[in-house]
Motif scaffolding. Structure first.
Motif, short mmCIF file in Angstrom:
data_model
loop_
_atom_site.label_atom_id
_atom_site.label_comp_id
_atom_site.label_asym_id
_atom_site.label_seq_id
_atom_site.Cartn_x
_atom_site.Cartn_y
_atom_site.Cartn_z
N ASP A 1 -6.10 -3.84 15.46
CA ASP A 1 -7.12 -2.82 15.18
C ASP A 1 -6.64 -1.92 14.05
OD1 ASP A 1 -9.21 -1.06 15.19
OD2 ASP A 1 -8.83 -0.25 17.19
N PRO A 2 -6.68 -2.40 12.81
CA PRO A 2 -6.16 -1.62 11.68
C PRO A 2 -6.92 -0.33 11.41
CG PRO A 2 -7.33 -3.56 10.89
CD PRO A 2 -7.20 -3.71 12.38
N ALA A 3 -8.18 -0.27 11.80
CA ALA A 3 -8.98 0.92 11.51
C ALA A 3 -8.62 2.12 12.38
CB ALA A 3 -10.46 0.62 11.66
N HIS A 4 -8.26 1.84 13.65
CA HIS A 4 -8.09 2.94 14.60
C HIS A 4 -6.66 3.13 15.10
CE1 HIS A 4 -12.41 1.83 14.86
NE2 HIS A 4 -12.54 3.14 14.85
N THR A 5 -5.75 2.26 14.74
CA THR A 5 -4.36 2.43 15.15
C THR A 5 -3.73 3.58 14.38
OG1 THR A 5 -4.12 0.09 15.70
CG2 THR A 5 -2.10 1.35 15.33
N CYS B 1 -15.72 2.55 1.70
CA CYS B 1 -16.19 1.80 2.88
C CYS B 1 -17.41 2.49 3.47
CB CYS B 1 -15.08 1.70 3.91
SG CYS B 1 -13.82 0.45 3.56
N HIS B 2 -17.36 3.81 3.53
CA HIS B 2 -18.51 4.56 4.04
C HIS B 2 -19.72 4.42 3.11
CE1 HIS B 2 -20.85 7.86 5.78
NE2 HIS B 2 -21.02 8.28 4.54
N VAL C 1 -12.41 -2.21 9.22
CA VAL C 1 -11.52 -3.35 9.47
C VAL C 1 -11.28 -4.14 8.19
CG1 VAL C 1 -13.30 -5.04 10.09
CG2 VAL C 1 -11.02 -5.20 11.13
N ASN C 2 -12.21 -4.03 7.23
CA ASN C 2 -12.09 -4.73 5.95
C ASN C 2 -11.46 -3.87 4.86
OD1 ASN C 2 -13.50 -7.21 6.76
ND2 ASN C 2 -15.28 -5.86 6.96
N PHE C 3 -10.95 -2.73 5.24
CA PHE C 3 -10.34 -1.77 4.31
C PHE C 3 -9.36 -2.44 3.35
CE2 PHE C 3 -6.99 1.21 3.27
CZ PHE C 3 -7.63 2.44 3.09
N GLY C 4 -8.49 -3.28 3.89
CA GLY C 4 -7.44 -3.90 3.09
C GLY C 4 -7.92 -4.92 2.09
N LYS C 5 -9.20 -5.30 2.15
CA LYS C 5 -9.74 -6.28 1.21
C LYS C 5 -10.17 -5.62 -0.10
CE LYS C 5 -11.25 -9.39 4.88
NZ LYS C 5 -12.40 -10.08 5.53
#
Length: 209
Positions: free
Chosen positions: A109-113, A159-160, A167-171
């Motif tokens: 869960d990369p977005a919320h960890t 992203c917003h 979750v796709n932040f890293g792309k």
């Protein structure tokens, strides 16, 4: 209204892929040249305001750009990079070696960890959106504003803007010294360009947060 975002120039830790977070790491000489070239590119932008993260690498970038656009930076702490906590100073390889369980959670869960002692991407996004709302409220339709910030902070906002799940932040990727732009029209905000590095053809080197 249009907002032109500049990722800060390169630092020594960008070169070595160490996580910087909110550490007070200065620009290196390549980073200062990237800032100068960004300033030259923006000299005729007609910008009426220049906002910046108050972290040294962003602030120095903004000061250099300010010389070309004839504006003094306005500090906005909410534009800071994500607080990486105990990740600070480590490389991705070192993170997986030292904190394997935590990194497994992050991969799930990369977005919320939440980074150990730091923030999550979701928390970063909420903070940057607060700054974005303040900037938007302070300016009129038709004005151009320059915002100097960080790779993580700008991507979280984008992203917003485009409705992309974190979750796709890293792309998404932004090079040091790159220009990106959003424009507000009748249907709301649109992403017009991202990671424009036409002014940096010989100065682009991939680096970390």
């Amino acid at each position: 209204m249009r907002l032109i975002f500049v990722r800060h120039g390169e630092t020594p830790w960008n070169r070595t892929l160490q996580y910087q977070g909110q550490a007070p790491i200065p620009l290196n000489e390549r980073g200062r040249e990237q800032a100068r070239r960004a300033g030259q590119r923006l000299a005729r932008s007609g910008a009426v305001a220049l906002y910046s993260s108050d972290l040294p690498r962003a602030w120095e970038t903004a000061e250099i750009i300010g010389e070309y656009v004839h504006l003094h930076p306005i500090a906005m702490p909410d534009l800071r990079e994500i607080d990486v906590g105990l990740w600070q100073g480590l490389t991705p390889t070192e993170l997986y070696q030292r904190f394997p369980e935590h990194m497994r959670e992050y991969d799930r869960d990369p977005a919320h960890t939440v980074r150990l002692g730091g923030e999550s991407y979701a928390q970063l996004q909420a903070r940057v959106l607060r700054a974005f709302t303040q900037i938007e409220a302070a300016h009129r339709t038709g004005e151009t504003i320059i915002v100097v910030s960080h790779g993580g902070s700008i991507r979280a906002l984008f992203c917003h803007i485009i409705g992309l799940d974190l979750v796709n932040f890293g792309k998404l990727w932004l090079d040091n010294g790159s220009l990106s732009e959003i424009v507000r029209g009748r249907s709301g905000w649109r992403l017009l360009r991202m990671n424009d590095v036409a002014h940096l053809e010989d100065l682009v080197v991939e680096g970390g947060e």
